[in-house]
Design a protein around this motif. Structure first.
Motif, mmCIF file in Angstrom:
data_model
loop_
_atom_site.group_PDB
_atom_site.id
_atom_site.type_symbol
_atom_site.label_atom_id
_atom_site.label_comp_id
_atom_site.label_asym_id
_atom_site.label_seq_id
_atom_site.Cartn_x
_atom_site.Cartn_y
_atom_site.Cartn_z
ATOM 1 N N GLY A 134 9.874 -8.192 -4.022
ATOM 2 C CA GLY A 134 9.305 -9.128 -3.064
ATOM 3 C C GLY A 134 8.022 -9.715 -3.612
ATOM 4 O O GLY A 134 7.764 -9.697 -4.812
ATOM 5 N N GLN A 135 7.207 -10.248 -2.713
ATOM 6 C CA GLN A 135 5.959 -10.886 -3.136
ATOM 7 C C GLN A 135 4.912 -9.867 -3.535
ATOM 8 O O GLN A 135 4.006 -10.167 -4.302
ATOM 9 N N GLY A 136 5.024 -8.674 -3.042
ATOM 10 C CA GLY A 136 4.017 -7.670 -3.338
ATOM 11 C C GLY A 136 2.759 -7.876 -2.532
ATOM 12 O O GLY A 136 2.601 -8.862 -1.797
ATOM 13 N N THR A 137 1.855 -6.939 -2.665
ATOM 14 C CA THR A 137 0.572 -7.035 -1.973
ATOM 15 C C THR A 137 -0.543 -6.800 -2.982
ATOM 16 O O THR A 137 -0.493 -5.846 -3.758
ATOM 17 N N GLN A 138 -1.516 -7.703 -2.984
ATOM 18 C CA GLN A 138 -2.576 -7.676 -3.992
ATOM 19 C C GLN A 138 -3.638 -6.640 -3.631
ATOM 20 O O GLN A 138 -4.144 -6.625 -2.497
ATOM 21 N N VAL A 139 -3.978 -5.812 -4.591
ATOM 22 C CA VAL A 139 -5.084 -4.877 -4.469
ATOM 23 C C VAL A 139 -6.110 -5.224 -5.537
ATOM 24 O O VAL A 139 -5.779 -5.266 -6.724
ATOM 25 N N THR A 140 -7.325 -5.494 -5.099
ATOM 26 C CA THR A 140 -8.405 -5.828 -6.019
ATOM 27 C C THR A 140 -9.551 -4.852 -5.804
ATOM 28 O O THR A 140 -10.056 -4.727 -4.682
ATOM 29 N N VAL A 141 -9.923 -4.161 -6.868
ATOM 30 C CA VAL A 141 -11.021 -3.200 -6.796
ATOM 31 C C VAL A 141 -12.177 -3.764 -7.624
ATOM 32 O O VAL A 141 -12.103 -3.847 -8.849
#
Length: 119
Positions: A110-117
């Motif tokens: 799918g589109q996925g979910t962005q994780v930014t640290v």
């Protein structure tokens, strides 16, 4: 066709926490293992963690002790609790289903979910 819808990503400071969720459709949840994968810019997609229908788990060494995968079979949902996040955890996170903890994923991405640290 099985749908996999992930959510819960966002921007977090180093050392922070997030919980990702992935809801599945179709009659696959009670049969298959579920996995969380991630893909950072310029890198290949990799398995982060997987959980069998019996609750047994497998983690990448880079996240062991920081991330926890779990599933709610009644809600067809798999979770990824991420603690002590590091900048190198920055990636798009995806969920998928597979035969076993170390098997290849079976579904479409799918589109996925962005994780930014980042600070």
């Amino acid at each position: 066709q099985v749908q996999l819808v992930g959510s819960g990503g966002g921007l977090v400071q180093p050392g922070g926490s997030l919980r990702l969720s992935c809801v599945t459709s179709g009659n696959i949840f009670s049969i298959y293992a579920m996995g969380w994968y991630r893909q950072a810019p310029g890198k290949q997609r990799e398995l982060v963690a997987a959980v069998n229908s019996d609750g047994s788990t497998n983690y990448a060494s880079s996240v062991k002790g920081r991330f926890t995968i779990s599933r709610d079979n009644a809600k067809n949902t798999v979770y990824l609790k991420m603690n002590s996040l590091k900048p190198e955890d920055t990636a798009v996170y995806y969920c998928n289903y597979q035969f076993g903890l170390r098997s290849s994923p079976r579904g479409s991405w799918g589109q996925g979910t962005q994780v930014t640290v980042s600070s």
